[in-house]
Design an enzyme around this catalytic site. Structure first.
Site, PDB file in Angstrom:
ATOM      1  N   HIS A 207     -40.328  -1.076 -31.912  1.00  0.00           N
ATOM      2  CA  HIS A 207     -39.527  -0.468 -30.931  1.00  0.00           C
ATOM      3  C   HIS A 207     -38.399   0.396 -31.630  1.00  0.00           C
ATOM      4  O   HIS A 207     -38.093  -0.334 -32.469  1.00  0.00           O
ATOM      5  CB  HIS A 207     -38.979  -1.633 -29.976  1.00  0.00           C
ATOM      6  N   CYS A 245     -40.699   4.518 -27.056  1.00  0.00           N
ATOM      7  CA  CYS A 245     -39.781   4.372 -26.113  1.00  0.00           C
ATOM      8  C   CYS A 245     -39.056   5.597 -25.973  1.00  0.00           C
ATOM      9  O   CYS A 245     -38.277   5.942 -26.634  1.00  0.00           O
ATOM     10  CB  CYS A 245     -38.933   3.066 -26.304  1.00  0.00           C
ATOM     11  N   HIS A 272     -43.081   3.086 -23.365  1.00  0.00           N
ATOM     12  CA  HIS A 272     -41.758   2.677 -22.439  1.00  0.00           C
ATOM     13  C   HIS A 272     -41.496   4.226 -22.039  1.00  0.00           C
ATOM     14  O   HIS A 272     -41.042   5.096 -22.714  1.00  0.00           O
ATOM     15  CB  HIS A 272     -40.558   2.183 -23.147  1.00  0.00           C
ATOM     16  N   ASP A 319     -39.284   1.828 -17.925  1.00  0.00           N
ATOM     17  CA  ASP A 319     -38.197   1.063 -18.482  1.00  0.00           C
ATOM     18  C   ASP A 319     -37.199   0.795 -17.700  1.00  0.00           C
ATOM     19  O   ASP A 319     -37.359   1.079 -16.580  1.00  0.00           O
ATOM     20  CB  ASP A 319     -38.072   2.017 -19.710  1.00  0.00           C
ATOM     21  N   HIS A 320     -35.818   0.660 -18.114  1.00  0.00           N
ATOM     22  CA  HIS A 320     -34.878   0.363 -17.340  1.00  0.00           C
ATOM     23  C   HIS A 320     -34.962   1.101 -16.154  1.00  0.00           C
ATOM     24  O   HIS A 320     -34.990   2.369 -16.077  1.00  0.00           O
ATOM     25  CB  HIS A 320     -33.601   0.621 -18.019  1.00  0.00           C
ATOM     26  N   TYR A 333     -33.514  -4.369 -15.092  1.00  0.00           N
ATOM     27  CA  TYR A 333     -34.725  -4.838 -14.708  1.00  0.00           C
ATOM     28  C   TYR A 333     -35.018  -5.394 -13.292  1.00  0.00           C
ATOM     29  O   TYR A 333     -35.535  -6.343 -13.138  1.00  0.00           O
ATOM     30  CB  TYR A 333     -34.917  -6.033 -15.650  1.00  0.00           C
TER      31      TYR A 333
HETATM   32  C1  CS2 Z   1     -35.797  -2.835 -24.277  1.00  0.00           C
HETATM   33  C2  CS2 Z   1     -35.401  -3.536 -25.567  1.00  0.00           C
HETATM   34  O1  CS2 Z   1     -34.583  -3.707 -22.779  1.00  0.00           O
HETATM   35  C3  CS2 Z   1     -34.571  -3.037 -23.733  1.00  0.00           C
HETATM   36  O2  CS2 Z   1     -33.826  -1.861 -23.857  1.00  0.00           O
HETATM   37  O3  CS2 Z   1     -36.388  -1.782 -24.431  1.00  0.00           O
HETATM   38  O4  CS2 Z   1     -34.801  -4.812 -25.626  1.00  0.00           O
HETATM   39  C4  CS2 Z   1     -36.712  -4.108 -26.261  1.00  0.00           C
HETATM   40  O5  CS2 Z   1     -37.437  -4.936 -25.563  1.00  0.00           O
HETATM   41  C5  CS2 Z   1     -36.661  -4.516 -27.873  1.00  0.00           C
HETATM   42  O6  CS2 Z   1     -35.906  -3.549 -28.736  1.00  0.00           O
HETATM   43  C6  CS2 Z   1     -37.935  -4.673 -28.513  1.00  0.00           C
HETATM   44  O7  CS2 Z   1     -37.852  -5.701 -29.428  1.00  0.00           O
HETATM   45 MN    MN Z   2     -37.841   0.486 -24.494  1.00  0.00          MN
END
Ligand code: CS2
Ligand code: MN
Length: 359
Positions: A207, A245, A272, A319-320, A333
């Site tokens: 990531h 991502c 992501h 993602d978020h 989340y």
């Molecule tokens: C995720 C990261 O919530 C987030 O921002 O994209 O925490 C991701 O899960 C980690 O960096 C991966 O190890």
């Molecule tokens: Mn991510």
């Protein structure tokens, strides 16, 4: 590709698998054993229980995010081999239980970093946001305290209080680790784990750093096309792959996201997708936007098109998301905005796919 949602597991997530299953087109979840500290071995039984639980709810366990890497491995301390051995044991157990995707990151001390967890947007929803000046003026320990108190009683992985209590010691351990050393330590780790990945067909998916530049004087190396290519070439094995991502690479406006995707054929194992909105005056400041292109800075069509063009066939997840419709939960989340994101991405994918097939 398979549409998935990140899920924090029984007892950790306020969102249930029953709810996730009702999002149209979502067939899997990405999860982890949240009680495990970096360096602990995951047993086959623990993995099997998690997998069975997800499958009993009609969903696939499509991959793990994350099996976190112990700081000793990132620092390259004398005891790193013992932690790599434990990591290998966990990978073997995952492989034996039929899990083939592992997301991880190689950021020193901190995982993702934001300065606000609930910025109120124009429409009354709240989103995560980042402001560089705040980070520059902030003592990293204070950073942890403010984040922890804002999490609505939840804990983000990577920000576990047990780990953060040791933050001062951790900073001291990283004092001789520059970007080159961090890179060497990553290569050392990858070379040691590749045999077990080959044997069990496990795709490792690194990531990116978020934000995509060094903060608090700590090095960060997975944040540009050059940075990621260097790691791909140093360990030239398809099992050494990437979590693409968009929201993390995209924090740096110099990163051309569709071009980066196209430069990684066969190496993107997990995606992501999220949109950001930049303040045009200070490009290091941004807030997380709803997924559609019209709501943020990124052209989401071009991002999904690039994934489609390289025949991306791994799990993808929104993602978020923002907090909307009075939802309360873990910042980034919640259920609703991510569900909207999932269906939007599915819509883009379907349109691109059909258009292509028609020629
Ligand atoms: C995720 C990261 O919530 C987030 O921002 O994209 O925490 C991701 O899960 C980690 O960096 C991966 O190890
Ligand atoms: Mn991510």
């Amino acid at each position: 590709m398979e549409m998935t949602l990140r899920w924090y597991g029984p007892g950790h997530d306020t969102i249930s698998l029953e709810q996730i299953r009702q999002i149209p087109g979502v067939t899997g979840v990405i999860t982890t054993l949240y009680d495990k500290m970096p360096g602990e071995v995951w047993t086959r039984e623990e993995i099997r229980n998690l997998k069975n639980y997800v499958e009993e709810h009609g969903l696939n366990l499509s991959g793990i995010e994350s099996v976190n890497v112990h700081d000793s491995i990132k620092i390259g301390s004398e005891d790193r081999d013992q932690y790599i051995d434990a990591y290998i044991e966990t990978l073997k157990n995952l492989g034996e239980e039929g899990i083939h995707l592992v997301c991880y990151n190689f950021m020193p001390v901190f995982d993702w970093t934001r300065t606000e967890l609930a910025r109120v947007l124009e429409d009354g929803s709240t989103a995560l946001a980042y402001n560089q000046e705040t980070v520059d003026n902030m003592n990293p320990e204070k950073m942890f305290e403010s984040i922890a108190s804002d999490m609505n009683g939840t804990v983000m992985p990577g920000w576990e209080p047990e780990r953060m209590e040791k933050i001062k010691e951790l900073f001291a351990l990283y004092k001789d680790v520059d970007a080159e050393k961090l890179f060497d330590n990553l290569v050392y780790f990858l070379e040691r784990i590749m045999p077990v990945c080959n044997e069990y067909d496990i795709n490792m998916a690194i990531h990116p750093d978020d934000p995509a530049w060094p903060i608090f004087g700590l090095p960060r190396i997975i944040n540009s096309k050059e940075g990621i290519q260097r790691v791909m070439k140093a360990v030239d094995n398809p099992h050494n792959g990437v979590t693409f991502c968009a929201g993390s690479y995209g924090t740096n406006l110099k990163n051309d996201l569709p071009e980066m995707i196209r430069s990684l054929p066969g190496r993107i194992h997990f995606a992501h997708v999220r949109n950001l909105k930049f303040n045009s005056i200070t490009p290091l400041d941004f807030e997380e936007a709803p997924h559609p292109s019209q709501c943020g800075t990124f052209d989401m069509y071009e991002i999904v098109k690039a994934l489609h063009d390289i025949n991306f066939d791994g799990p993808i997840r929104p993602d978020h998301g923002r907090m909307i419709w009075n939802e309360v939960g873990m910042p980034g989340y919640g259920l609703y905005d991510r569900a909207l994101g999932a269906t939007y991405i599915l819509g883009l994918w379907e349109a691109i796919d059909k258009n292509e097939k028609r020629g």
